[in-house]
Design a protein around this motif. Sequence first.
Motif, PDB file in Angstrom:
ATOM      1  N   HIS A 182       0.888  -1.167   0.000  1.00  0.00           N
ATOM      2  CA  HIS A 182       0.000   0.000   0.000  1.00  0.00           C
ATOM      3  C   HIS A 182       0.924   1.213   0.000  1.00  0.00           C
ATOM      4  N   ALA A 183       1.060   1.856  -1.144  1.00  0.00           N
ATOM      5  CA  ALA A 183       2.137   2.822  -1.338  1.00  0.00           C
ATOM      6  C   ALA A 183       1.689   4.253  -1.036  1.00  0.00           C
ATOM      7  N   GLU A 184       1.669   4.588   0.235  1.00  0.00           N
ATOM      8  CA  GLU A 184       1.470   5.977   0.653  1.00  0.00           C
ATOM      9  C   GLU A 184       2.371   6.245   1.856  1.00  0.00           C
ATOM     10  N   ASP A 185       3.235   7.229   1.742  1.00  0.00           N
ATOM     11  CA  ASP A 185       4.113   7.591   2.844  1.00  0.00           C
ATOM     12  C   ASP A 185       3.277   8.070   4.024  1.00  0.00           C
ATOM     13  N   VAL A 205     -11.278  19.534   4.406  1.00  0.00           N
ATOM     14  CA  VAL A 205     -10.636  18.369   5.020  1.00  0.00           C
ATOM     15  C   VAL A 205      -9.179  18.301   4.583  1.00  0.00           C
ATOM     16  N   GLY A 206      -8.396  17.528   5.330  1.00  0.00           N
ATOM     17  CA  GLY A 206      -6.990  17.357   4.998  1.00  0.00           C
ATOM     18  C   GLY A 206      -6.792  16.553   3.723  1.00  0.00           C
ATOM     19  N   GLY A 207      -5.644  16.734   3.101  1.00  0.00           N
ATOM     20  CA  GLY A 207      -5.367  16.071   1.838  1.00  0.00           C
ATOM     21  C   GLY A 207      -4.308  14.987   1.935  1.00  0.00           C
ATOM     22  N   ARG A 208      -4.363  14.059   1.002  1.00  0.00           N
ATOM     23  CA  ARG A 208      -3.360  12.997   0.845  1.00  0.00           C
ATOM     24  C   ARG A 208      -2.694  13.245  -0.515  1.00  0.00           C
ATOM     25  N   PRO A 209      -1.478  13.796  -0.529  1.00  0.00           N
ATOM     26  CA  PRO A 209      -0.866  14.214  -1.790  1.00  0.00           C
ATOM     27  C   PRO A 209      -0.503  13.037  -2.687  1.00  0.00           C
ATOM     28  N   ARG A 210      -0.566  13.280  -3.979  1.00  0.00           N
ATOM     29  CA  ARG A 210      -0.197  12.283  -4.967  1.00  0.00           C
ATOM     30  C   ARG A 210       1.252  11.844  -4.775  1.00  0.00           C
ATOM     31  N   GLU A 211       2.094  12.769  -4.350  1.00  0.00           N
ATOM     32  CA  GLU A 211       3.515  12.477  -4.162  1.00  0.00           C
ATOM     33  C   GLU A 211       3.762  11.455  -3.054  1.00  0.00           C
ATOM     34  N   ALA A 212       2.802  11.306  -2.131  1.00  0.00           N
ATOM     35  CA  ALA A 212       2.960  10.298  -1.074  1.00  0.00           C
ATOM     36  C   ALA A 212       3.030   8.898  -1.662  1.00  0.00           C
ATOM     37  N   GLU A 213       2.333   8.669  -2.757  1.00  0.00           N
ATOM     38  CA  GLU A 213       2.403   7.383  -3.450  1.00  0.00           C
ATOM     39  C   GLU A 213       3.695   7.279  -4.246  1.00  0.00           C
ATOM     40  N   GLU A 214       4.041   8.357  -4.908  1.00  0.00           N
ATOM     41  CA  GLU A 214       5.227   8.342  -5.765  1.00  0.00           C
ATOM     42  C   GLU A 214       6.496   8.004  -4.992  1.00  0.00           C
ATOM     43  N   VAL A 215       6.683   8.606  -3.818  1.00  0.00           N
ATOM     44  CA  VAL A 215       7.954   8.410  -3.117  1.00  0.00           C
ATOM     45  C   VAL A 215       8.098   6.974  -2.610  1.00  0.00           C
ATOM     46  N   VAL A 221      10.763   0.374  -5.795  1.00  0.00           N
ATOM     47  CA  VAL A 221      11.318  -0.051  -7.076  1.00  0.00           C
ATOM     48  C   VAL A 221      12.837  -0.151  -6.983  1.00  0.00           C
ATOM     49  N   ALA A 222      13.450   0.813  -6.306  1.00  0.00           N
ATOM     50  CA  ALA A 222      14.902   0.761  -6.124  1.00  0.00           C
ATOM     51  C   ALA A 222      15.305  -0.476  -5.322  1.00  0.00           C
ATOM     52  N   LEU A 223      14.523  -0.809  -4.301  1.00  0.00           N
ATOM     53  CA  LEU A 223      14.821  -1.989  -3.497  1.00  0.00           C
ATOM     54  C   LEU A 223      14.600  -3.276  -4.296  1.00  0.00           C
ATOM     55  N   ALA A 224      13.578  -3.292  -5.131  1.00  0.00           N
ATOM     56  CA  ALA A 224      13.345  -4.465  -5.971  1.00  0.00           C
ATOM     57  C   ALA A 224      14.499  -4.656  -6.946  1.00  0.00           C
ATOM     58  N   ARG A 225      14.990  -3.556  -7.480  1.00  0.00           N
ATOM     59  CA  ARG A 225      16.136  -3.625  -8.386  1.00  0.00           C
ATOM     60  C   ARG A 225      17.380  -4.119  -7.640  1.00  0.00           C
ATOM     61  N   LEU A 226      17.570  -3.645  -6.413  1.00  0.00           N
ATOM     62  CA  LEU A 226      18.728  -4.032  -5.606  1.00  0.00           C
ATOM     63  C   LEU A 226      18.708  -5.514  -5.257  1.00  0.00           C
ATOM     64  N   SER A 237      -2.614   4.597  -7.979  1.00  0.00           N
ATOM     65  CA  SER A 237      -3.651   5.598  -8.263  1.00  0.00           C
ATOM     66  C   SER A 237      -3.163   6.841  -8.973  1.00  0.00           C
ATOM     67  N   THR A 238      -1.869   6.969  -9.227  1.00  0.00           N
ATOM     68  CA  THR A 238      -1.367   8.219  -9.803  1.00  0.00           C
ATOM     69  C   THR A 238      -0.492   7.975 -11.028  1.00  0.00           C
ATOM     70  N   ALA A 239      -0.488   8.974 -11.907  1.00  0.00           N
ATOM     71  CA  ALA A 239       0.415   8.951 -13.056  1.00  0.00           C
ATOM     72  C   ALA A 239       1.864   8.977 -12.600  1.00  0.00           C
ATOM     73  N   LEU A 240       2.141   9.639 -11.478  1.00  0.00           N
ATOM     74  CA  LEU A 240       3.503   9.745 -10.959  1.00  0.00           C
ATOM     75  C   LEU A 240       4.077   8.368 -10.635  1.00  0.00           C
ATOM     76  N   ALA A 241       3.324   7.579  -9.904  1.00  0.00           N
ATOM     77  CA  ALA A 241       3.788   6.244  -9.541  1.00  0.00           C
ATOM     78  C   ALA A 241       3.846   5.330 -10.752  1.00  0.00           C
ATOM     79  N   LEU A 242       2.882   5.470 -11.642  1.00  0.00           N
ATOM     80  CA  LEU A 242       2.848   4.622 -12.831  1.00  0.00           C
ATOM     81  C   LEU A 242       4.113   4.807 -13.664  1.00  0.00           C
ATOM     82  N   ASP A 243       4.625   6.022 -13.727  1.00  0.00           N
ATOM     83  CA  ASP A 243       5.855   6.261 -14.486  1.00  0.00           C
ATOM     84  C   ASP A 243       7.026   5.477 -13.899  1.00  0.00           C
ATOM     85  N   HIS A 244       7.094   5.364 -12.581  1.00  0.00           N
ATOM     86  CA  HIS A 244       8.161   4.588 -11.950  1.00  0.00           C
ATOM     87  C   HIS A 244       8.030   3.105 -12.288  1.00  0.00           C
ATOM     88  N   VAL A 245       6.806   2.605 -12.290  1.00  0.00           N
ATOM     89  CA  VAL A 245       6.585   1.204 -12.666  1.00  0.00           C
ATOM     90  C   VAL A 245       7.000   0.967 -14.111  1.00  0.00           C
TER      91      VAL A 245
END
Length: 431
Positions: A182-185, A205-215, A221-226, A237-245
């Motif tokens: 579950h990828a949210e910081d 209400v408070g927000g959950r930024p898209r970048e929380a998933e990206e980071v 992904v870096a750990l999977a590569r390692l 849920s985000t284009a940001l994370a999808l680009d990393h995949v």
Amino acid sequence: METTLLRGGTLIDAASPPRAADVLVQAGEVRQVAAAGEGEVPPGARVLDVTGLLVMPGLVDIQVHFREPGGTEAEDIASGAEGAARGGVTAVVMMPNTSPAIDDPAVVAEVLAIGRSAPVEVHTAASITVGRQGERLVDVRALHAAGVRVFTDDGNAVMDAGIMRAALEATTQLPGMVVSQHAEDASLVAGGVVNEGLVARSLGVGGRPREAEEVIVARDVALARLTGGRYHVLHLSTALALDHVRRARAEGAAVTCEVTPQHLVLTEGDVARLGTSGKMNPPLRTAADVDALRRGLADGTVDAIATDHAPHAPEAKAASLADAPPGMLGVETAAAVVWTHLVRPGLLSPARAVEVLSTRPAAIAGLWRHGGPVAPGRPANLCVLDPEETWVVDPDALASRSRNTPFAGDRLTGRPVLTVVDGRVVMSRLG
């Protein structure tokens, strides 16, 4: 054992182009696939005319919350599995955020024992850390020996990179094991209710930024590569994370991802209309994210559609948007939502829909008995779908003990009408 002939349907699977066929099911397996009208009819066989309908591998949902043990006022394995059967699903993977958490072989055995009486095949994930507390790795080998293949602290991101590295390393040693996240910081989404932005501000209400998933995805992904380990992103849920995949896949990393029907159809702008039925984690995102996920689904970057079926008792969802628990029903409506919003408009072919709803999720979770192809000798786990049936989602008519569907009142086109599990008809809307 039942003997059933499915006569005249259009067969769709990953093995060959769509074709009209008769499919004979006998002794729990597909016994014969013949040209339409030419199939053998053994004595005593039940013959079902499925002309005009689509015959496909049973759907596989690799992210469901059936709340047992500990939360059965919202759902239990029996009601959740009944909804799955109605939705054309033949196998599910339960998430471990139960009470107690599914983090040891004894709880795994308890859940699987209950699941044996369900109409569909019930599997369970186990948590990555003891009690889903993020502090200590579970006994991965013992849980793997108990039958677990998917490990996740679903609902909580594993924030300790060392623990995540160790879990990913274990996937290189234990056949079929995959680590799902579950990828949210946690530090970025604390107190957040919906996607961070204009909608959150307008609702106060408070927000959950898209970048929380990206980071988190970037780190994992870096750990999977390692490590060379197998890594799967839950409900991306985000284009940001999808680009990393996408980049990780191009580099040869063993990285997969899933999206939910709701993240492919709804946006943050729907939350005001839906109220608490529109609240989930990760939250509904922007229209640009929806477009990116749809493109990723079409081009193969997105591997699977899973529902994150998350029932909550009506009184819990009756709280304020800030206080209500996150989550939506999905297992009974997923096929229809995908057919209505993606297949019928031509964004996905029927064959690609089968791939992401059945074949690929089955492969990710190691469920070799599911996902097709529909061929002689294969286990008879099948879904028959009527691509033209139009129906309205009535929360009170769903099998779930809960009612929190964002699709309440929606008119959908396409519906499973027959589900076969190990050769047994477990759901039928055929006359």
